[in-house]
Design a protein around this motif. Sequence first.
Motif, PDB file in Angstrom:
ATOM      1  N   ASN A 218      38.380   0.912  27.251  1.00 41.22           N
ATOM      2  CA  ASN A 218      37.833   1.974  27.423  1.00 41.22           C
ATOM      3  C   ASN A 218      38.448   3.216  26.829  1.00 41.22           C
ATOM      4  OD1 ASN A 218      35.076   0.881  27.994  1.00 41.22           O
ATOM      5  ND2 ASN A 218      36.002   0.467  30.185  1.00 41.22           N
ATOM      6  N   ILE A 219      39.857   3.074  26.828  1.00 38.93           N
ATOM      7  CA  ILE A 219      40.843   4.265  26.742  1.00 38.93           C
ATOM      8  C   ILE A 219      41.516   3.842  25.454  1.00 38.93           C
ATOM      9  CG2 ILE A 219      42.797   5.532  27.695  1.00 38.93           C
ATOM     10  CD1 ILE A 219      40.262   5.719  29.303  1.00 38.93           C
TER      11      ILE A 219
ATOM     12  N   ASN B 179      31.994   6.240  32.735  1.00 37.35           N
ATOM     13  CA  ASN B 179      32.609   6.392  34.039  1.00 37.35           C
ATOM     14  C   ASN B 179      33.991   7.106  33.880  1.00 37.35           C
ATOM     15  OD1 ASN B 179      30.371   5.582  35.683  1.00 37.35           O
ATOM     16  ND2 ASN B 179      31.185   3.207  35.086  1.00 37.35           N
ATOM     17  N   SER B 180      34.302   7.758  34.850  1.00 36.07           N
ATOM     18  CA  SER B 180      35.749   8.441  34.862  1.00 36.07           C
ATOM     19  C   SER B 180      36.706   7.329  35.130  1.00 36.07           C
ATOM     20  CB  SER B 180      35.952   9.577  35.891  1.00 36.07           C
ATOM     21  OG  SER B 180      35.804   9.189  37.167  1.00 36.07           O
ATOM     22  N   HIS B 181      37.997   7.546  34.611  1.00 33.33           N
ATOM     23  CA  HIS B 181      38.946   6.684  34.634  1.00 33.33           C
ATOM     24  C   HIS B 181      40.281   7.384  34.661  1.00 33.33           C
ATOM     25  CE1 HIS B 181      37.105   2.803  33.962  1.00 33.33           C
ATOM     26  NE2 HIS B 181      36.428   3.483  32.911  1.00 33.33           N
TER      27      HIS B 181
ATOM     28  N   TRP C 182      44.547  19.557  26.887  1.00 39.56           N
ATOM     29  CA  TRP C 182      43.014  20.027  26.556  1.00 39.56           C
ATOM     30  C   TRP C 182      41.906  19.247  26.421  1.00 39.56           C
ATOM     31  CZ3 TRP C 182      47.989  21.255  25.561  1.00 39.56           C
ATOM     32  CH2 TRP C 182      48.224  22.608  25.368  1.00 39.56           C
ATOM     33  N   LEU C 183      40.821  19.516  26.973  1.00 40.54           N
ATOM     34  CA  LEU C 183      39.731  18.468  27.265  1.00 40.54           C
ATOM     35  C   LEU C 183      38.510  19.098  26.517  1.00 40.54           C
ATOM     36  CD1 LEU C 183      38.667  16.050  29.022  1.00 40.54           C
ATOM     37  CD2 LEU C 183      38.051  17.912  30.650  1.00 40.54           C
ATOM     38  N   THR C 184      37.751  18.012  25.985  1.00 36.95           N
ATOM     39  CA  THR C 184      36.346  17.987  25.531  1.00 36.95           C
ATOM     40  C   THR C 184      35.590  17.004  26.221  1.00 36.95           C
ATOM     41  OG1 THR C 184      37.013  19.275  23.540  1.00 36.95           O
ATOM     42  CG2 THR C 184      34.721  18.012  23.490  1.00 36.95           C
ATOM     43  N   THR C 185      34.450  17.359  26.571  1.00 40.75           N
ATOM     44  CA  THR C 185      33.435  16.308  27.470  1.00 40.75           C
ATOM     45  C   THR C 185      32.062  16.086  26.489  1.00 40.75           C
ATOM     46  OG1 THR C 185      32.745  18.103  28.832  1.00 40.75           O
ATOM     47  CG2 THR C 185      34.491  16.364  29.359  1.00 40.75           C
ATOM     48  N   GLY C 186      31.629  15.233  26.569  1.00 39.45           N
ATOM     49  CA  GLY C 186      30.339  14.811  25.922  1.00 39.45           C
ATOM     50  C   GLY C 186      29.094  15.505  26.466  1.00 39.45           C
ATOM     51  N   ASP C 187      29.297  15.997  27.714  1.00 39.19           N
ATOM     52  CA  ASP C 187      28.264  16.777  28.190  1.00 39.19           C
ATOM     53  C   ASP C 187      28.260  18.325  27.861  1.00 39.19           C
ATOM     54  OD1 ASP C 187      30.459  17.965  29.443  1.00 39.19           O
ATOM     55  OD2 ASP C 187      29.913  17.107  31.384  1.00 39.19           O
TER      56      ASP C 187
ATOM     57  N   GLN D 134      42.608  12.227  35.725  1.00 34.51           N
ATOM     58  CA  GLN D 134      41.310  11.538  35.597  1.00 34.51           C
ATOM     59  C   GLN D 134      40.423  11.910  34.638  1.00 34.51           C
ATOM     60  OE1 GLN D 134      38.333  12.286  38.928  1.00 34.51           O
ATOM     61  NE2 GLN D 134      38.607  10.061  39.540  1.00 34.51           N
ATOM     62  N   MET D 135      40.410  10.946  33.641  1.00 34.70           N
ATOM     63  CA  MET D 135      39.665  11.218  32.494  1.00 34.70           C
ATOM     64  C   MET D 135      38.036  11.318  32.864  1.00 34.70           C
ATOM     65  SD  MET D 135      41.117  12.008  29.548  1.00 34.70           S
ATOM     66  CE  MET D 135      40.089  11.401  28.349  1.00 34.70           C
TER      67      MET D 135
END
Length: 465
Positions: free
Chosen positions: A413-414, A436-438, A27-32, A454-455
């Motif tokens: 960063n992780i 950036n994605s990682h 489950w994902l939440t992104t800053g955008d 890919q986060m």
Amino acid sequence: QSTACFVLVLLVCVRHTASLSDTMQGWLTTGDHNNLLRQLPRIYGSTGGGRGVHINIDKTKRYQTMEGFGAALTSSAAYVIHNSPEYDEIVNELFSPYAGIGISYIRLPMGASDIQAEAPYTYADTPYDFNLDHFSIEKDRQFIIPVIKKALRVNPGLKVMGTPWTAPAWMKTSNKLQGGQLKRDNNINDAYAKYFLKFVQAYQNEGIHITAVTVQNEPLNGNNQYPTMEMSWQQESEFVKHHLGPVFRSNNINTKILLYDHNWDNIDYANNILNDHETSQYVSGVAWHCYAGDKNAPLQLHNRQPSFDMYFSECSGGTWANDFSGNLMWNAETLFIAQPRAWTKTVLLWNLALDENHGPHVETAGGCKTCRGALTVQSRGGYTKEVEFYLIGHLSKFVKPGAVRIDSNTSQNINTVAFQNPDGSVAVLVQNSDSNSHDVTIQVDNNGRSYTYQMPGHAIATFVL
């Protein structure tokens, strides 16, 4: 032929089940703001080494048992939830493990706090009522108790921490709810211990178990603009040792007693009390706030006092921090990952819900006029899920009470924190603090199977496997 078909169907089912067990959910939440606790497609495992940053989870390295995640049900929070046209829907959003984020722990002010929907009160406002014959939680029955009862119906395992901002005015040197200290008088201290006892018993009579109490909210805060009460570590120790602890024990109260309940910048306060065995025999742990000091303070105290539990009990967002992405990143790293890694058994924020004006407030209560709730509940109907809602949900929905924190590594960063639930499943919260994605590859117990995802940049994700 029919037998052959049955065997074929059975084999297909077995293979399908096996393939599902070889997948990881996320489950994902992104800053955008484009992904808000969005469920991802299943991530299939492989026997290869995987790509990018490796997150190694070791179930054999086990730490504290978690008790829950949530926020405070202040008077104002209860008011806006109870009076909303979406009352039932909001309770489900907050507390249901299925329809919502499954909040598992709330903090309850014992009477007055600094965010009030009505004039500040305590449960024993009749002066010099040493026997507390007039003790009453009647004012809590307006909307606080109904909200808790409704929450318990959708989540019967919900835990409650009770916290006083102040003793009744007549017990204090200031003779008012704002400022001052508890009078150094045995009769007063005995009455105040009985105050805690009656609070726990009164709520128990309502079917609400009080899991823990803290002795005093922010005991080093003597602000006289809203309900507060200063209490030195010596006074808190004496109160627990000679009054509160013995009263709880003699009445067979199993509610935990927690110390301090203030900022990370003072480790000695609780440490000094815990060094006195006559006091510490009654104490279960120490509670922490975020507003000053080092986020690793609970770990530092744990290293000094490993037999006592750590709790994180308060941090608030507000108009001073309006950037969704910045809030997501800071809270994820500093609270929802760093606090469990520092041995806390809870992560609790400040208000569960407030209205569009960061209230309601009554002027006589003073306090924060710019704080933000996990939900903003509009006074005319409707509500908005704030960044704090999603942050809580990333743990409360997937890390069940009784889960044990297990070992996981972090990189530049992780950031990560991992748990094993009572059903054996593993939940890991991962933060990519980089823009950036990682690629991240998760592996449990080096069992040869790894899961790569890919986060996106400035994102958090909870993975369950």
